[in-house]
Write an enzyme that holds these catalytic residues in place. Sequence first.
Site: not given
Ligand SMILES: NC(=O)c1ccc[n+]([C@@H]2O[C@H](COP(=O)([O-])OP(=O)(O)OC[C@H]3O[C@@H](n4cnc5c(N)ncnc54)[C@H](O)[C@@H]3O)[C@@H](O)[C@H]2O)c1
Length: 369
Positions: A125, A147, A189, A230, A240, A244, A248, A251, A255, A268
């Site tokens: 929990r 999130k 971003e 942020k 949100e 918040r 977007n 986006h 999307h 993305h």
């Molecule tokens: N929680 C939130 O508020 C929020 C906001 C935006 C996006 N997201 C989520 O985030 C995700 C996307 O995140 P992302 O863009 O970081 O993608 P990711 O986590 O898939 O990372 C992208 C790639 O980079 C590699 N990588 C990570 N660090 C590295 C480094 N230092 N050097 C080399 N390679 C490295 C990873 O292994 C992966 O292959 C999505 O699932 C999206 O839904 C969440």
Amino acid sequence: MVKLMPKITVQLEDRSYPIVIENGLLDAVGARCASLGFVGQAVVVTNPVVSALCAKRVMASLKRTGFAPFIITLPDGERYKTLKTVSSVYDALVKRRVERRTPIIALGGGVIGDMAGFVAATYLRGVPYIQVPTTLLSQVDSSVGGKTGVNHPNGKNLIGAFYQPRAVFIDPETLDTLSEREFKAGLAEVIKYGVISDERFFNFLEKNAKTLAQRGLPLVKAIKRSCEIKAAVVASDERESGLRAILNFGHTFGHAIEATAGYGRIKHGEAVSIGMLLAARFSFKRGLCGAEAPERLEKLLLALGMKTHIPRLPVPALMRAMTLDKKVSAGRLRFVLTRGIGRVEVLQADAGEVEAFLRVITVNRGREP
Ligand SMILES: NC(=O)c1ccc[n+]([C@@H]2O[C@H](COP(=O)([O-])OP(=O)(O)OC[C@H]3O[C@@H](n4cnc5c(N)ncnc54)[C@H](O)[C@@H]3O)[C@@H](O)[C@H]2O)c1
């Protein structure tokens, strides 16, 4: 010059937490965790790519500070952001008898951060977790704001929880190994923050575009300012229910492009940069801002080597994706639109008006005649 706060805190009363940004911070994760009051066991959740690049230093720093850390390595990639993967983490935690006060350290990009955060929100929990983001997108966006969650076969991020971390530790040097494509996804971003709330920051990005694209020194400032913005948005609207939503910006169009092109065909971040430009052009078309807002945005995106041209995609499919994504109410869609660089508003638009706009713009591949 962009003015920086000495220390960034996400202000959420008793759940407030710091965002620390420092080169070389990977070697101080242990000391930083100890200073938060943690002792004993610590769990590092990562993937094989990040593990090979960063885990050794994090594990060594935890051991040096007296922690007994162990590592859980999950498969790399968005397609593994599932309940099944999360369930495998629960298994490992139960097997190791991980207790309620043990911190989970999310070491990786947004995929790892979202999953480790969700595990932390639900295991026993709720256990504490710390974000150590290693992609630009996760450093400026996903690690801040609480999130957490996973995808469902029918849609992205459909299962999740709002659950804030205890701290975010950002080491900008980790970005040295990031692929160009992933780096640009994060830059989209960063630019977004300038458009939605800070024209001076946007000026700073314009002035330093060349060095930023080469990951030079201004990058650390860009990460800091992005996190400050942020943090402020999250502090004023954690769940949100209002403000918040401005995060977007770009986006809704983005999307739709991503979904219509087919996930994976366009990244993305690429979809978001095209989406932001579409949103700025749509804002101009509606008379909300002058022509210079979309022009400056396009120039900055190009200077940073980002995508600006909408791929050839059927408008009905884009409209379908958009109505599914943001839920139309009485034929109206919700958009974040700009009133000039640094100012945005959440507004409604008729589906017909959006469709007409897209028809002109896609025929001209991103440019109005
Ligand atoms: N929680 C939130 O508020 C929020 C906001 C935006 C996006 N997201 C989520 O985030 C995700 C996307 O995140 P992302 O863009 O970081 O993608 P990711 O986590 O898939 O990372 C992208 C790639 O980079 C590699 N990588 C990570 N660090 C590295 C480094 N230092 N050097 C080399 N390679 C490295 C990873 O292994 C992966 O292959 C999505 O699932 C999206 O839904 C969440």
